[in-house]
Design a protein around this motif. Sequence first.
Motif, PDB file in Angstrom:
ATOM      1  N   PHE A 245       8.886  -3.111  -3.212  1.00 49.48           N
ATOM      2  CA  PHE A 245       8.498  -1.873  -2.405  1.00 49.48           C
ATOM      3  C   PHE A 245       8.762  -2.257  -0.776  1.00 49.48           C
ATOM      4  N   LYS A 246       9.584  -1.607  -0.200  1.00 47.07           N
ATOM      5  CA  LYS A 246       9.768  -1.904   1.227  1.00 47.07           C
ATOM      6  C   LYS A 246       8.745  -1.833   2.123  1.00 47.07           C
ATOM      7  N   GLU A 247       7.551  -0.864   1.988  1.00 42.68           N
ATOM      8  CA  GLU A 247       6.818  -0.992   3.010  1.00 42.68           C
ATOM      9  C   GLU A 247       5.941  -2.265   2.731  1.00 42.68           C
ATOM     10  N   GLN A 248       5.458  -2.508   1.451  1.00 41.97           N
ATOM     11  CA  GLN A 248       4.814  -3.813   1.154  1.00 41.97           C
ATOM     12  C   GLN A 248       5.559  -4.916   1.722  1.00 41.97           C
ATOM     13  N   ILE A 249       6.714  -5.326   1.680  1.00 48.60           N
ATOM     14  CA  ILE A 249       7.354  -6.301   2.233  1.00 48.60           C
ATOM     15  C   ILE A 249       7.133  -6.342   4.021  1.00 48.60           C
ATOM     16  N   GLN A 250       7.367  -5.178   4.317  1.00 49.74           N
ATOM     17  CA  GLN A 250       7.233  -5.002   5.832  1.00 49.74           C
ATOM     18  C   GLN A 250       5.755  -5.319   6.131  1.00 49.74           C
ATOM     19  N   VAL A 251       4.629  -5.029   5.549  1.00 46.47           N
ATOM     20  CA  VAL A 251       3.313  -5.356   5.956  1.00 46.47           C
ATOM     21  C   VAL A 251       3.172  -7.019   5.680  1.00 46.47           C
ATOM     22  N   ALA A 252       3.630  -7.446   4.933  1.00 46.58           N
ATOM     23  CA  ALA A 252       3.324  -8.872   4.657  1.00 46.58           C
ATOM     24  C   ALA A 252       3.969  -9.610   5.680  1.00 46.58           C
ATOM     25  N   GLU A 253       5.485  -9.073   6.299  1.00 45.77           N
ATOM     26  CA  GLU A 253       6.002  -9.775   7.435  1.00 45.77           C
ATOM     27  C   GLU A 253       5.293  -9.835   8.696  1.00 45.77           C
ATOM     28  N   ARG A 254       4.876  -8.770   8.763  1.00 46.33           N
ATOM     29  CA  ARG A 254       3.875  -8.333  10.208  1.00 46.33           C
ATOM     30  C   ARG A 254       2.517  -9.198  10.161  1.00 46.33           C
ATOM     31  N   ALA A 288       1.031   0.590   0.322  1.00 50.11           N
ATOM     32  CA  ALA A 288       1.249   1.808  -0.407  1.00 50.11           C
ATOM     33  C   ALA A 288       0.961   3.016   0.631  1.00 50.11           C
ATOM     34  N   SER A 289       0.071   2.911   1.672  1.00 50.94           N
ATOM     35  CA  SER A 289      -0.366   3.845   2.605  1.00 50.94           C
ATOM     36  C   SER A 289       0.655   4.107   3.557  1.00 50.94           C
ATOM     37  N   TRP A 290       1.490   3.022   3.771  1.00 52.71           N
ATOM     38  CA  TRP A 290       2.755   3.168   4.696  1.00 52.71           C
ATOM     39  C   TRP A 290       3.754   4.148   3.825  1.00 52.71           C
ATOM     40  N   GLN A 291       3.628   3.871   2.658  1.00 48.93           N
ATOM     41  CA  GLN A 291       4.696   4.771   1.769  1.00 48.93           C
ATOM     42  C   GLN A 291       4.178   6.152   1.909  1.00 48.93           C
ATOM     43  N   VAL A 292       2.924   6.615   1.871  1.00 49.36           N
ATOM     44  CA  VAL A 292       2.560   7.902   2.371  1.00 49.36           C
ATOM     45  C   VAL A 292       3.002   8.333   3.529  1.00 49.36           C
ATOM     46  N   VAL A 497       1.606  -5.899  17.821  1.00 49.45           N
ATOM     47  CA  VAL A 497       2.289  -6.349  17.055  1.00 49.45           C
ATOM     48  C   VAL A 497       3.637  -6.512  17.395  1.00 49.45           C
ATOM     49  N   GLY A 498       4.260  -6.254  18.087  1.00 47.20           N
ATOM     50  CA  GLY A 498       5.851  -6.588  18.453  1.00 47.20           C
ATOM     51  C   GLY A 498       6.459  -5.726  17.543  1.00 47.20           C
ATOM     52  N   GLN A 499       7.606  -6.309  16.974  1.00 48.11           N
ATOM     53  CA  GLN A 499       8.301  -5.467  16.052  1.00 48.11           C
ATOM     54  C   GLN A 499       7.763  -5.007  15.166  1.00 48.11           C
ATOM     55  N   LYS A 500       7.919  -3.707  14.802  1.00 51.47           N
ATOM     56  CA  LYS A 500       7.033  -2.904  13.876  1.00 51.47           C
ATOM     57  C   LYS A 500       7.950  -3.028  12.454  1.00 51.47           C
ATOM     58  N   GLN A 501       9.017  -2.769  12.476  1.00 46.85           N
ATOM     59  CA  GLN A 501       9.777  -2.634  11.221  1.00 46.85           C
ATOM     60  C   GLN A 501      10.740  -3.458  11.042  1.00 46.85           C
ATOM     61  N   ILE A 502      11.028  -3.928   9.755  1.00 46.90           N
ATOM     62  CA  ILE A 502      12.209  -4.809   9.353  1.00 46.90           C
ATOM     63  C   ILE A 502      13.510  -4.268   9.795  1.00 46.90           C
TER      64      ILE A 502
END
Length: 502
Positions: A245-254, A288-292, A497-502
């Motif tokens: 899941f893209k959003e899960q990957i992005q959250v973990a990176e942040r 999952a909340s980011w997916q929403v 947070v800086g860069q928000k998205q991958i």
Amino acid sequence: MVTLTGNSLTMDQMKRILFENVYVQASDDSLHAVKKCREKVEQIVDNGEVVYGITTGFGKFSDVFIAKENVSALQYNLIASHACGVGEPFPELVSRAMLVLRANTMLKGHSGVRLIVVEKLLSLINAHIHPVIPSQGSLGASGDLAPLSHLALVLLGEGEVFYKGNRMETKEALAKEGILPITLEAKEGLALINGTQAMTAMGILTYIEGEELAYQSELISSITFEALQGITDVFDERIHFARGFKEQIQVAERYRNILSTSQLTTKQGEIRVQDAYTLRCIPQVHGASWQVLNYVKEKLEIEMNAATDNPLLFGDDVFSGGNFHGQPIAFAMDFFKLGIAELANISERRIERLVNPQLNDLPAFLSPEPGLQSGAMIMQYVAAALVSENKTLAHPASVDSIPSSANQEDHVSMGTIGARHAYQILQNARRVLAIECICAMQGVEYKGVEKMSVITRRFMEDARKTVPSITKDRVFSTDIEKLTSYLKENFVSDRFVGQKQI
């Protein structure tokens, strides 16, 4: 300056219009489209053709023909009779957003209004004259009829507005800005009120604030992670790429970025083998909340560029359809409620782990003198009450429908109710996260602020300017409200947070 075309308005542009107060203008092509469309309306009136909403009554009165000499009176009567909203007014920013959205949909060139109607809407936006619009009374189909009627009243010099921090009679504010009211002509009253701009505007403000709160939740929970010496192995990118899941990957990176310099976090096996779900599953739950949020943003951006009134004109063709039905936004806002409510739910469980001495090695309830002083004990109660209230608000408004207009309008979306409840859930969630922040900051002080990550420490130093450390019991309601206001008024994610998205 933001140029409206009827087709290209974005969430980022809306954010600038609402929070940076930029001016708006219409593109030349869109103004030309408005002018061409109006010519067809005038032809219909001159020829005495029977066309719904132009030369007929509305709703159940659609079979009543209106003579040319009564067309203007018809439009005024429509606005006056439909302006029966009740309750507290929408937030002023929602009113501003409604003006922008109403102008943008007219600029598509399908609504049949005169140029002066669009120009007056733009004048109100740029003069920061915002209609006072009661928030209750819309069924979310046939459009947001009652709320938009209160907006339309302002163009006529009636009703009330917010202007320079004050609530006043419309005619007084218009006079101060040298703006003259107008008299509506054929189709214009209906074009102003038949649409989804109330629910969409409420949705836009809710989304913008909700997106920021989601980023803030990552900063706040990172401090909790440090206070509880969480295991950072759970953010390893291999775990999250394995799921996909893209959003899960992005959250973990942040989180890896936020906590990279922390000396308070641990590795697997150093203190414990694994953490409880509220720490271990942050990327999965927050992701999952980011997916929403991403789903909601997509639907809102479509709707803010949509033609949602009725009838619509396409060259020589006039069609009576149902684009005013708010079902897509009703579903989106009901979905939003779940995503934000869950951010609060997991936050409240992290608060419990911070205050419960059976779940950590911190002083009981983070009290400076456990027993003599209660510390954060009742703050957790408040968080629990807020998330419980959210569970009732999260009930989907879109599953309800009540027939109206003598069963002509026999299925409605209740999308505006869904949007209003979404905003209420957001306010509750922000308070829960404010409580977590207060508790997390207190907890990390026991572990050593000097060992915090660079990012969390900077955020904590900034937040401490609003809420000081707990050295003795005090009225914590004041702290909660102050920090809640800090989170609402400061879009802190860019700084911390800086860069928000991958």
